[in-house]
Design an enzyme around this catalytic site. Structure first.
Site, short mmCIF file in Angstrom:
data_model
loop_
_atom_site.label_atom_id
_atom_site.label_comp_id
_atom_site.label_asym_id
_atom_site.label_seq_id
_atom_site.Cartn_x
_atom_site.Cartn_y
_atom_site.Cartn_z
N LYS A 25 0.83 -1.21 0.00
CA LYS A 25 0.00 0.00 0.00
C LYS A 25 0.86 1.26 0.00
O LYS A 25 0.63 2.17 -0.80
CB LYS A 25 -0.94 0.00 1.21
CG LYS A 25 -1.92 -1.16 1.25
CD LYS A 25 -2.83 -1.10 2.45
CE LYS A 25 -2.07 -1.15 3.77
NZ LYS A 25 -1.27 -2.38 3.93
N GLU A 95 -1.21 5.05 6.31
CA GLU A 95 -1.64 4.39 7.54
C GLU A 95 -2.93 5.02 8.08
O GLU A 95 -3.08 5.27 9.28
CB GLU A 95 -0.53 4.44 8.59
CG GLU A 95 0.77 3.78 8.18
CD GLU A 95 0.66 2.27 7.99
OE1 GLU A 95 -0.37 1.68 8.35
OE2 GLU A 95 1.62 1.66 7.45
N GLN A 97 -5.80 3.96 8.66
CA GLN A 97 -6.64 3.23 9.62
C GLN A 97 -6.37 3.64 11.06
O GLN A 97 -7.19 3.39 11.94
CB GLN A 97 -6.43 1.72 9.47
CG GLN A 97 -5.13 1.17 10.03
CD GLN A 97 -3.93 1.35 9.11
OE1 GLN A 97 -4.10 1.76 7.96
NE2 GLN A 97 -2.74 1.03 9.59
N CYS A 154 -0.23 -20.85 2.47
CA CYS A 154 -0.50 -21.63 1.26
C CYS A 154 -0.11 -20.95 -0.04
O CYS A 154 -0.18 -21.57 -1.10
CB CYS A 154 -1.99 -22.01 1.20
SG CYS A 154 -3.08 -20.59 0.90
#
Length: 201
Positions: A25, A95, A97, A154
């Site tokens: 980001k 940032e 958030q 995974c």
């Protein structure tokens, strides 16, 4: 001479760059801001004071960085701009958030005043729930870029941020905000993201 209309439009808008940790980001935010230098477009970058990982800079994981102004609240952006004697066409926020829920209204005000606003931040917290300060910017945005990381379990698209405490997934009851890096977080896909003690929906 600084260009005030390199975008060939007098209107403002909002672009949100979101995704989990390790999805790039800040790197994408820096890419968008760096290209403005070729057109001599003025910009300012803001970041919340709570993010102490880099002081007064926004830094990507590939080493690039840009000077940033630290703020304690979303309205600090407007207060800073009101003190300037020049027009700044582009505003970057990293940032996001970690800011408060006034963020959306601040971004909307900036865009309505003709600014181009880039907002970069986590869309989901470690619990896999929406970060409230990001809800309005996402709703108001003209452009949303959702990035993914790589699930460390995974190799699938990592869309969640996994908090790790003492080698184990953090409990839902852990504090919502905990500034950290690879020592505390990793990226996971939907199926490998674990939140012990999460209430059943």
């Amino acid at each position: 001479m600084s260009k005030t209309n390199a975008f060939n439009t007098p209107k403002g808008w909002i672009e949100v760059i979101c995704g989990p940790m390790f999805s790039g980001k800040s790197e994408e935010l820096l890419r968008r801001l760096n290209r403005l230098q070729y057109a001599d477009v003025d910009y300012l970058v803001f970041k919340p004071k709570i993010d102490t990982r880099t002081k007064k800079t926004v830094k990507s994981r590939d080493g690039r960085k840009i000077q940033a102004i630290t703020i304690t609240s979303s309205k600090g952006i407007l207060q800073y701009l009101n003190k300037l004697n020049k027009e700044i066409p582009v505003i970057g926020i990293d940032e996001a958030q970690f800011l408060d829920e006034d963020l959306g209204d601040v971004c909307e005000s900036l865009a309505n005043s003709g600014h181009i606003v880039y907002v970069a931040g986590l869309d989901l917290d470690f619990r896999g729930e929406p970060f409230k300060p990001m809800l309005k910017p996402l709703a108001y945005a003209e452009v949303i870029t959702k990035l993914t990381a790589i699930c460390t379990e995974c190799g699938a698209a990592g869309t969640r941020t996994q908090r790790i405490i003492d080698g184990k997934p953090a409990s839902y009851r852990s504090p919502l905000i905990k500034v950290g890096n690879v020592e505390s977080y990793t990226a996971r896909c939907r199926f490998h993201h674990e939140v012990p003690d999460k209430p059943k929906s």
